[in-house]
Design a protein around this motif. Sequence first.
Motif, mmCIF file in Angstrom:
data_model
loop_
_atom_site.group_PDB
_atom_site.id
_atom_site.type_symbol
_atom_site.label_atom_id
_atom_site.label_comp_id
_atom_site.label_asym_id
_atom_site.label_seq_id
_atom_site.Cartn_x
_atom_site.Cartn_y
_atom_site.Cartn_z
ATOM 1 N N THR A 1 -3.726 1.749 3.956
ATOM 2 C CA THR A 1 -4.393 1.665 2.664
ATOM 3 C C THR A 1 -3.433 1.584 1.490
ATOM 4 O OG1 THR A 1 -4.496 4.066 2.532
ATOM 5 C CG2 THR A 1 -6.403 2.935 3.507
ATOM 6 N N SER A 2 -2.147 1.684 1.738
ATOM 7 C CA SER A 2 -1.193 1.667 0.634
ATOM 8 C C SER A 2 -0.453 0.331 0.567
ATOM 9 C CB SER A 2 -0.194 2.816 0.806
ATOM 10 O OG SER A 2 0.469 2.702 2.035
ATOM 11 N N SER A 3 0.275 0.175 -0.512
ATOM 12 C CA SER A 3 1.102 -1.024 -0.676
ATOM 13 C C SER A 3 2.497 -0.746 -0.150
ATOM 14 C CB SER A 3 1.200 -1.412 -2.146
ATOM 15 O OG SER A 3 -0.041 -1.826 -2.617
ATOM 16 N N HIS A 4 3.112 -1.800 0.382
ATOM 17 C CA HIS A 4 4.468 -1.718 0.889
ATOM 18 C C HIS A 4 5.263 -2.862 0.276
ATOM 19 C CE1 HIS A 4 3.052 1.181 3.806
ATOM 20 N NE2 HIS A 4 2.062 0.357 4.058
ATOM 21 N N GLY B 1 8.760 1.848 0.736
ATOM 22 C CA GLY B 1 7.580 2.507 0.187
ATOM 23 C C GLY B 1 7.377 2.248 -1.294
ATOM 24 N N GLU B 2 8.443 1.917 -1.994
ATOM 25 C CA GLU B 2 8.377 1.699 -3.440
ATOM 26 C C GLU B 2 9.212 0.481 -3.821
ATOM 27 O OE1 GLU B 2 6.528 3.380 -5.516
ATOM 28 O OE2 GLU B 2 5.917 4.976 -4.141
ATOM 29 N N ASN B 3 8.810 -0.177 -4.882
ATOM 30 C CA ASN B 3 9.530 -1.340 -5.383
ATOM 31 C C ASN B 3 10.970 -0.980 -5.757
ATOM 32 O OD1 ASN B 3 10.545 -3.172 -7.593
ATOM 33 N ND2 ASN B 3 8.710 -4.284 -6.995
ATOM 34 N N PHE B 4 11.145 0.163 -6.419
ATOM 35 C CA PHE B 4 12.489 0.554 -6.859
ATOM 36 C C PHE B 4 13.408 0.844 -5.674
ATOM 37 C CE2 PHE B 4 10.310 4.675 -6.723
ATOM 38 C CZ PHE B 4 11.246 5.487 -6.095
ATOM 39 N N GLU C 1 8.450 -8.599 -2.210
ATOM 40 C CA GLU C 1 7.059 -8.985 -2.012
ATOM 41 C C GLU C 1 6.217 -7.740 -1.741
ATOM 42 O OE1 GLU C 1 5.154 -11.210 1.647
ATOM 43 O OE2 GLU C 1 6.152 -12.630 0.305
ATOM 44 N N THR C 2 5.097 -7.623 -2.437
ATOM 45 C CA THR C 2 4.168 -6.519 -2.216
ATOM 46 C C THR C 2 3.154 -6.937 -1.166
ATOM 47 O OG1 THR C 2 4.398 -5.898 -4.538
ATOM 48 C CG2 THR C 2 2.537 -4.954 -3.333
ATOM 49 N N VAL C 3 2.944 -6.059 -0.175
ATOM 50 C CA VAL C 3 2.018 -6.348 0.910
ATOM 51 C C VAL C 3 1.139 -5.129 1.126
ATOM 52 C CG1 VAL C 3 1.844 -6.874 3.367
ATOM 53 C CG2 VAL C 3 3.673 -7.876 2.037
ATOM 54 N N ALA C 4 -0.164 -5.363 1.243
ATOM 55 C CA ALA C 4 -1.092 -4.277 1.561
ATOM 56 C C ALA C 4 -0.901 -3.872 3.011
ATOM 57 C CB ALA C 4 -2.527 -4.742 1.331
ATOM 58 N N GLY D 1 8.251 -4.649 15.485
ATOM 59 C CA GLY D 1 7.783 -3.462 14.789
ATOM 60 C C GLY D 1 8.318 -3.429 13.369
ATOM 61 N N ILE D 2 8.252 -2.236 12.772
ATOM 62 C CA ILE D 2 8.753 -2.077 11.404
ATOM 63 C C ILE D 2 9.907 -1.075 11.389
ATOM 64 C CG2 ILE D 2 6.584 -2.658 10.267
ATOM 65 C CD1 ILE D 2 6.181 0.350 9.782
ATOM 66 N N ALA D 3 10.766 -1.244 10.415
ATOM 67 C CA ALA D 3 11.861 -0.316 10.151
ATOM 68 C C ALA D 3 11.602 0.245 8.752
ATOM 69 C CB ALA D 3 13.205 -1.011 10.216
ATOM 70 N N GLN D 4 11.013 1.425 8.705
ATOM 71 C CA GLN D 4 10.692 2.081 7.437
ATOM 72 C C GLN D 4 11.980 2.625 6.840
ATOM 73 O OE1 GLN D 4 7.484 2.707 5.863
ATOM 74 N NE2 GLN D 4 8.820 3.328 4.199
#
Length: 95
Positions: free
Chosen positions: A3-6, A36-39, A59-62, A77-80
Amino acid sequence: MLTSSHYLLRSTQDGSYLSARPNPQQPDRRYLLLFGENFEARSYLNTHAPDFSDRITIETVAGSQLKGVLERWGFVGIAQVQDPLVPTLQFFDRS
């Protein structure tokens, strides 16, 4: 996470996403870098790739779009990114 933006880093030249390859013996196992944040994404660029920052966009992705990006581009997968300055990554497989 859904539900958040990435925030993702994407090449303005060929449209590919920046990825992590944790095992050099398996270069085809790519993980999508996820911020998790643009900055945080901007800080990562400024710290680790200042010479390329003019060729990369944030790029912002839901969260609901992540599965499609992973499948379309063949990521396993993803690398957070936990800390963009070090960087510290947490890996999650798609399955």
